[in-house]
Design a protein around this motif. Structure first.
Motif, mmCIF file in Angstrom:
data_model
loop_
_atom_site.group_PDB
_atom_site.id
_atom_site.type_symbol
_atom_site.label_atom_id
_atom_site.label_comp_id
_atom_site.label_asym_id
_atom_site.label_seq_id
_atom_site.Cartn_x
_atom_site.Cartn_y
_atom_site.Cartn_z
ATOM 1 N N GLY A 297 0.844 -1.191 0.000
ATOM 2 C CA GLY A 297 0.000 0.000 0.000
ATOM 3 C C GLY A 297 0.879 1.239 0.000
ATOM 4 O O GLY A 297 1.799 1.350 0.815
ATOM 5 N N TYR A 298 0.617 2.159 -0.926
ATOM 6 C CA TYR A 298 1.443 3.358 -1.078
ATOM 7 C C TYR A 298 1.403 4.195 0.201
ATOM 8 O O TYR A 298 0.339 4.445 0.766
ATOM 9 C CB TYR A 298 0.953 4.162 -2.278
ATOM 10 C CG TYR A 298 1.666 5.464 -2.523
ATOM 11 C CD1 TYR A 298 3.052 5.556 -2.462
ATOM 12 C CD2 TYR A 298 0.945 6.625 -2.836
ATOM 13 C CE1 TYR A 298 3.704 6.749 -2.694
ATOM 14 C CE2 TYR A 298 1.589 7.821 -3.077
ATOM 15 C CZ TYR A 298 2.966 7.883 -3.002
ATOM 16 O OH TYR A 298 3.608 9.079 -3.228
ATOM 17 N N ASP B 219 -1.142 6.968 0.344
ATOM 18 C CA ASP B 219 -2.536 6.585 0.101
ATOM 19 C C ASP B 219 -2.612 5.067 0.083
ATOM 20 O O ASP B 219 -2.440 4.444 -0.955
ATOM 21 C CB ASP B 219 -3.034 7.160 -1.236
ATOM 22 C CG ASP B 219 -4.521 6.893 -1.464
ATOM 23 O OD1 ASP B 219 -5.125 6.160 -0.647
ATOM 24 O OD2 ASP B 219 -5.068 7.413 -2.446
ATOM 25 N N GLU B 220 -2.867 4.484 1.243
ATOM 26 C CA GLU B 220 -2.821 3.028 1.366
ATOM 27 C C GLU B 220 -3.909 2.311 0.583
ATOM 28 O O GLU B 220 -3.872 1.089 0.440
ATOM 29 C CB GLU B 220 -2.870 2.627 2.848
ATOM 30 C CG GLU B 220 -1.609 3.018 3.592
ATOM 31 C CD GLU B 220 -1.552 2.438 4.992
ATOM 32 O OE1 GLU B 220 -2.485 1.696 5.367
ATOM 33 O OE2 GLU B 220 -0.573 2.717 5.698
ATOM 34 N N LYS B 221 -4.882 3.063 0.072
ATOM 35 C CA LYS B 221 -5.912 2.448 -0.776
ATOM 36 C C LYS B 221 -5.331 2.070 -2.137
ATOM 37 O O LYS B 221 -5.889 1.242 -2.862
ATOM 38 C CB LYS B 221 -7.087 3.404 -0.959
ATOM 39 C CG LYS B 221 -7.861 3.688 0.324
ATOM 40 C CD LYS B 221 -8.973 4.687 0.084
ATOM 41 C CE LYS B 221 -9.708 5.009 1.389
ATOM 42 N NZ LYS B 221 -10.759 6.042 1.183
ATOM 43 N N LEU B 222 -4.211 2.702 -2.481
ATOM 44 C CA LEU B 222 -3.533 2.428 -3.752
ATOM 45 C C LEU B 222 -2.322 1.539 -3.509
ATOM 46 O O LEU B 222 -1.600 1.735 -2.533
ATOM 47 C CB LEU B 222 -3.047 3.722 -4.405
ATOM 48 C CG LEU B 222 -4.061 4.737 -4.899
ATOM 49 C CD1 LEU B 222 -3.315 5.950 -5.453
ATOM 50 C CD2 LEU B 222 -4.949 4.149 -5.977
ATOM 51 N N THR B 223 -2.091 0.586 -4.395
ATOM 52 C CA THR B 223 -0.807 -0.113 -4.353
ATOM 53 C C THR B 223 0.237 0.839 -4.928
ATOM 54 O O THR B 223 -0.093 1.802 -5.633
ATOM 55 C CB THR B 223 -0.836 -1.397 -5.185
ATOM 56 O OG1 THR B 223 -1.072 -1.050 -6.566
ATOM 57 C CG2 THR B 223 -1.898 -2.361 -4.704
ATOM 58 N N LYS C 145 -0.065 0.979 -8.670
ATOM 59 C CA LYS C 145 -1.169 1.819 -9.161
ATOM 60 C C LYS C 145 -0.816 3.288 -9.021
ATOM 61 O O LYS C 145 -1.115 4.097 -9.916
ATOM 62 C CB LYS C 145 -2.442 1.504 -8.369
ATOM 63 C CG LYS C 145 -3.693 2.184 -8.907
ATOM 64 C CD LYS C 145 -4.030 1.698 -10.308
ATOM 65 C CE LYS C 145 -5.326 2.344 -10.804
ATOM 66 N NZ LYS C 145 -5.620 1.956 -12.203
#
Length: 286
Positions: A249-250, A253-257, A260
């Protein structure tokens, strides 16, 4: 008997790091012969180091030096016994000098000459230290390098990216994003960029550990073999996603890998952006 002046003692102390009385006694012993006194004190310093040979060097600093044009960068790790010495201005100066010389001369791994600079300081300070590792990363015309030193130099990261339109590396948003990737790597220390880069023998070993853990789990006793196989595969997949940069998770923004987030950054800049390599140094790590 030669006349031993205070300035002679001071000069010898500055060169060897020995105490004032040690320097004065050495000059007296060798009748004012500065070279012989210096040699004797250095030999005593080496003898002191020999007594400390078994001591761990888990402290130190990471140093990074990049060319002004961004075409190459050098990472260096110097180790010492204590954090006190790792903060010593002379220790820091040697690390910076080694990084600069390696970059200037194109040195890609530790050499006797560079290690000798550390040894000279070690005999002066009389604490075990060493040049643990050094590497150089180069970038071609379609690639871009970013460097990051965390905290007091206990972690150093270099990220190498490429693009089909290298002009995007002049974009401040793109540069900021790649720097954020360096922060992410410093925080999460991924094992590999993606699962294709993981050593398969090592991964097989981890799978064996999961299998033993499952065999000891009472909740899984009596489960069909195909179910156990599926659970094991799921554990391995989850583990890989946690240790591979692209699947983490980035950090912003942990919603994004991370994969992504890279894709979206490239798309916004109108180009394809790819992370092709990174280097992670942590003081004291293998």
């Amino acid at each position: 008997m030669a006349d031993i002046t205070a300035s002679d003692v001071k000069r010898l102390r500055e060169k060897t790091g020995a105490g004032m009385m040690e320097c004065k006694n050495a000059l007296v012993e060798f009748d004012g012969d500065f070279a012989k006194a210096e040699k004797s004190l250095k030999e005593k310093g080496l003898a002191a180091l020999e007594k400390r040979a078994s001591r761990a060097t888990n402290n130190g600093k990471v140093f990074i030096k990049m060319k002004d044009d961004g075409s190459s960068v050098v990472l260096v790790e110097l180790n010492a016994e204590t954090d006190f010495v790792a903060r010593n201005p002379e220790f820091i100066a040697v690390g910076q000098t080694i990084a600069a010389q390696a970059l200037d001369k194109g040195i890609t791994s530790p050499t006797d000459e560079l290690s000798g600079m550390v040894q000279d300081l070690a005999t002066k300070i009389r604490e075990k230290m060493g040049l643990k590792r050094l590497c150089m990363v180069k970038a071609s015309s379609n690639e871009y390098l970013v460097q990051y030193i965390h905290g007091d130099g206990n972690i150093g990261v270099v990220v190498k990216c490429e693009s089909d339109k290298p002009e995007i590396f002049k974009d401040e948003e793109v540069k900021s994003f790649i720097f954020s990737l360096a922060l992410h790597i410093a925080a999460f220390n991924p094992v590999a960029i993606d699962r294709t880069k993981i050593d398969q023998a090592w991964l097989k070993e981890q799978e064996g550990i999961f299998k033993v853990q499952m065999e000891q789990d009472e909740k899984l006793k009596g489960k069909p073999e195909n179910v156990l196989t599926g659970i094991l595969a799921g554990k391995v997949t989850k583990y890989v996603s946690e240790i591979c940069l692209m699947e983490q998770g980035y950090v912003k923004d942990e919603k994004l890998t991370v994969a992504k987030a890279i894709e979206e950054c490239g798309k916004k800049a109108g180009a394809k952006l790819t992370v092709i390599d990174y280097i992670y140094y942590k003081v004291g790590a293998e």
